[in-house]
Design an enzyme around this catalytic site. Structure first.
Site, PDB file in Angstrom:
ATOM      1  N   PRO A  11      38.949  31.920   6.871  1.00  0.00           N
ATOM      2  CA  PRO A  11      39.971  32.007   5.769  1.00  0.00           C
ATOM      3  C   PRO A  11      41.049  33.441   5.901  1.00  0.00           C
ATOM      4  O   PRO A  11      42.094  33.491   5.353  1.00  0.00           O
ATOM      5  CB  PRO A  11      39.028  32.301   4.628  1.00  0.00           C
ATOM      6  CG  PRO A  11      37.819  32.050   5.094  1.00  0.00           C
ATOM      7  CD  PRO A  11      37.665  32.116   6.567  1.00  0.00           C
ATOM      8  N   LYS A  13      42.392  34.342   8.556  1.00  0.00           N
ATOM      9  CA  LYS A  13      43.444  34.032   9.391  1.00  0.00           C
ATOM     10  C   LYS A  13      44.470  33.024   8.689  1.00  0.00           C
ATOM     11  O   LYS A  13      45.635  33.272   8.624  1.00  0.00           O
ATOM     12  CB  LYS A  13      43.073  33.332  10.652  1.00  0.00           C
ATOM     13  CG  LYS A  13      42.685  34.285  11.628  1.00  0.00           C
ATOM     14  CD  LYS A  13      41.998  33.383  12.939  1.00  0.00           C
ATOM     15  CE  LYS A  13      41.354  34.102  14.099  1.00  0.00           C
ATOM     16  NZ  LYS A  13      41.062  33.323  15.188  1.00  0.00           N
ATOM     17  N   ASP A  77      44.146  32.075  19.352  1.00  0.00           N
ATOM     18  CA  ASP A  77      42.826  33.002  19.710  1.00  0.00           C
ATOM     19  C   ASP A  77      43.359  34.357  19.941  1.00  0.00           C
ATOM     20  O   ASP A  77      44.053  34.567  20.269  1.00  0.00           O
ATOM     21  CB  ASP A  77      42.491  32.173  20.994  1.00  0.00           C
ATOM     22  CG  ASP A  77      41.036  32.431  21.261  1.00  0.00           C
ATOM     23  OD1 ASP A  77      40.231  32.140  20.218  1.00  0.00           O
ATOM     24  OD2 ASP A  77      40.446  33.139  22.115  1.00  0.00           O
ATOM     25  N   SER A  78      42.524  35.019  19.261  1.00  0.00           N
ATOM     26  CA  SER A  78      42.555  36.653  19.240  1.00  0.00           C
ATOM     27  C   SER A  78      41.425  37.207  19.891  1.00  0.00           C
ATOM     28  O   SER A  78      40.191  36.934  19.989  1.00  0.00           O
ATOM     29  CB  SER A  78      42.856  36.987  17.848  1.00  0.00           C
ATOM     30  OG  SER A  78      43.892  36.600  17.237  1.00  0.00           O
ATOM     31  N   PHE A 150      38.932  41.110   7.839  1.00  0.00           N
ATOM     32  CA  PHE A 150      37.822  40.575   8.592  1.00  0.00           C
ATOM     33  C   PHE A 150      37.572  41.167   9.904  1.00  0.00           C
ATOM     34  O   PHE A 150      38.385  41.995  10.383  1.00  0.00           O
ATOM     35  CB  PHE A 150      38.201  39.002   8.465  1.00  0.00           C
ATOM     36  CG  PHE A 150      39.275  38.576   9.327  1.00  0.00           C
ATOM     37  CD1 PHE A 150      38.706  38.271  10.744  1.00  0.00           C
ATOM     38  CD2 PHE A 150      40.548  38.462   9.021  1.00  0.00           C
ATOM     39  CE1 PHE A 150      40.114  37.885  11.556  1.00  0.00           C
ATOM     40  CE2 PHE A 150      41.644  38.049   9.674  1.00  0.00           C
ATOM     41  CZ  PHE A 150      41.402  37.814  11.061  1.00  0.00           C
ATOM     42  N   ASP A 153      38.711  44.530  11.601  1.00  0.00           N
ATOM     43  CA  ASP A 153      39.605  45.398  10.685  1.00  0.00           C
ATOM     44  C   ASP A 153      39.213  46.576  10.355  1.00  0.00           C
ATOM     45  O   ASP A 153      39.944  47.542  10.368  1.00  0.00           O
ATOM     46  CB  ASP A 153      40.117  44.566   9.539  1.00  0.00           C
ATOM     47  CG  ASP A 153      41.028  43.272   9.910  1.00  0.00           C
ATOM     48  OD1 ASP A 153      41.444  43.475  10.999  1.00  0.00           O
ATOM     49  OD2 ASP A 153      41.381  42.626   9.034  1.00  0.00           O
ATOM     50  N   HIS A 180      48.979  42.049  15.868  1.00  0.00           N
ATOM     51  CA  HIS A 180      49.072  41.055  16.634  1.00  0.00           C
ATOM     52  C   HIS A 180      49.456  39.738  16.284  1.00  0.00           C
ATOM     53  O   HIS A 180      50.421  39.120  16.636  1.00  0.00           O
ATOM     54  CB  HIS A 180      47.615  40.871  17.651  1.00  0.00           C
ATOM     55  CG  HIS A 180      46.419  40.863  16.516  1.00  0.00           C
ATOM     56  ND1 HIS A 180      46.207  42.058  15.727  1.00  0.00           N
ATOM     57  CD2 HIS A 180      45.681  40.287  16.483  1.00  0.00           C
ATOM     58  CE1 HIS A 180      45.163  41.824  14.940  1.00  0.00           C
ATOM     59  NE2 HIS A 180      44.654  40.660  15.279  1.00  0.00           N
ATOM     60  N   ARG A 181      48.605  39.215  15.121  1.00  0.00           N
ATOM     61  CA  ARG A 181      48.861  37.890  14.644  1.00  0.00           C
ATOM     62  C   ARG A 181      50.219  38.014  13.919  1.00  0.00           C
ATOM     63  O   ARG A 181      50.786  37.105  14.013  1.00  0.00           O
ATOM     64  CB  ARG A 181      47.768  37.696  13.536  1.00  0.00           C
ATOM     65  CG  ARG A 181      47.846  36.313  12.907  1.00  0.00           C
ATOM     66  CD  ARG A 181      46.686  35.763  12.473  1.00  0.00           C
ATOM     67  NE  ARG A 181      45.518  35.898  13.276  1.00  0.00           N
ATOM     68  CZ  ARG A 181      44.641  36.932  13.163  1.00  0.00           C
ATOM     69  NH1 ARG A 181      44.756  38.192  12.294  1.00  0.00           N
ATOM     70  NH2 ARG A 181      43.846  36.804  14.107  1.00  0.00           N
TER      71      ARG A 181
HETATM   72  P1  IMP Z   1      38.962  34.451  17.340  1.00  0.00           P
HETATM   73  O1  IMP Z   1      40.338  34.426  17.540  1.00  0.00           O
HETATM   74  O2  IMP Z   1      38.559  33.476  15.981  1.00  0.00           O
HETATM   75  O3  IMP Z   1      38.206  33.585  18.580  1.00  0.00           O
HETATM   76  O4  IMP Z   1      38.362  35.791  17.060  1.00  0.00           O
HETATM   77  C1  IMP Z   1      37.438  36.320  17.753  1.00  0.00           C
HETATM   78  C2  IMP Z   1      36.898  37.880  17.050  1.00  0.00           C
HETATM   79  O5  IMP Z   1      38.023  38.607  16.892  1.00  0.00           O
HETATM   80  C3  IMP Z   1      36.197  37.454  15.959  1.00  0.00           C
HETATM   81  O6  IMP Z   1      35.025  38.050  15.661  1.00  0.00           O
HETATM   82  C4  IMP Z   1      37.400  37.568  14.771  1.00  0.00           C
HETATM   83  O7  IMP Z   1      36.529  38.053  13.394  1.00  0.00           O
HETATM   84  C5  IMP Z   1      37.853  38.901  15.458  1.00  0.00           C
HETATM   85  N1  IMP Z   1      39.349  38.964  15.133  1.00  0.00           N
HETATM   86  C6  IMP Z   1      40.186  38.189  15.302  1.00  0.00           C
HETATM   87  N2  IMP Z   1      41.575  38.386  14.824  1.00  0.00           N
HETATM   88  C7  IMP Z   1      41.137  39.581  14.253  1.00  0.00           C
HETATM   89  C8  IMP Z   1      41.810  40.546  13.230  1.00  0.00           C
HETATM   90  O8  IMP Z   1      43.067  40.296  13.170  1.00  0.00           O
HETATM   91  N3  IMP Z   1      41.282  41.544  12.902  1.00  0.00           N
HETATM   92  C9  IMP Z   1      40.054  41.797  13.086  1.00  0.00           C
HETATM   93  N4  IMP Z   1      39.040  41.129  13.794  1.00  0.00           N
HETATM   94  C10 IMP Z   1      39.658  39.957  14.356  1.00  0.00           C
END
Ligand code: IMP
Length: 195
Positions: A11, A13, A77-78, A150, A153, A180-181
């Site tokens: 949620p 994202k 994917d992050s 989340f 962060d 990044h996002r």
């Molecule tokens: P995924 O992109 O959902 O695979 O994210 C991988 C991990 O990185 C997960 O534990 C996410 O909660 C964390 N993550 C992804 N984007 C962020 C962000 O913008 N801030 C903090 N944690 C992030």
């Protein structure tokens, strides 16, 4: 107004994508089939782009099966990459966070606290797949700070902010302005406005 189907179970994202893209005229909605976000299998790989492309390929297959192939589909994917710990937690960011938590990460980080977040966003436009990249450099904080956001962060301080506050101490808009996002989705928005 165009509509973007965002395939994510997160949620946070969805909220960030909505906050950034809605003012630009895009309705962002969760991609659901029969009321549920479809399960996607992530490949075992150390490359975020490979993961994003695998996710979008599976999503497009689902669109096709639903006779919705002309609709858009956004996946991303992050990962967090800590300089002193090569490729860590990287593509394994989700699993590592679940297993050792933020406290565990703080214990592992030494003097060099530099880190970056990377987002790979892949968009099925209804015709082709386009890929967008966003990166955010920063520092791992000394302690957990903040209530918003989340994932990582509360321990990530972006260099572009005031250099003191974590993402979790920012509003969604403040985070998106440097995250990044936010960067990946701003490039995506530029692409959409030109096509
Ligand atoms: P995924 O992109 O959902 O695979 O994210 C991988 C991990 O990185 C997960 O534990 C996410 O909660 C964390 N993550 C992804 N984007 C962020 C962000 O913008 N801030 C903090 N944690 C992030």
């Amino acid at each position: 107004m165009g509509t973007l189907n965002f395939l994510t179970g997160n949620p946070g994202k969805l909220e960030e994508a909505t906050a950034l893209l809605a003012p630009l005229g895009w309705k962002v909605q969760s991609f659901v089939v029969e009321g549920n976000v479809p399960e996607i299998v992530e490949p075992q790989t150390d490359n975020l782009t490979t993961v994003a492309l695998a996710k979008v390929a599976q999503g497009v297959e689902i669109l096709a099966a639903e006779s919705r192939l002309s609709e858009s589909l956004l996946v991303e994917d992050s990962g967090l990459f800590i300089d002193a710990l090569p490729d860590f937690p990287g593509v394994y960011s989700a699993q590592i966070l679940k297993s050792i938590g933020l406290e565990g990460i703080l214990k592992l980080v030494g003097e060099n606290r530099s880190a970056q977040f990377t987002t790979i966003a892949a968009l099925w436009t209804g015709e082709v797949v386009e890929v967008f990249v966003g990166q955010c450099a920063g520092q791992i904080s000394e302690e957990i700070q903040g209530q918003h956001g989340f994932g990582y962060d509360p321990i990530f301080i972006p260099n572009e902010g005031d250099g003191k506050r974590t993402f979790a101490e920012m509003t969604v808009e403040e985070k998106s302005a440097c995250s990044h996002r936010g960067k990946a989705l701003s490039t995506l928005a530029d692409f959409l406005s030109q096509n």
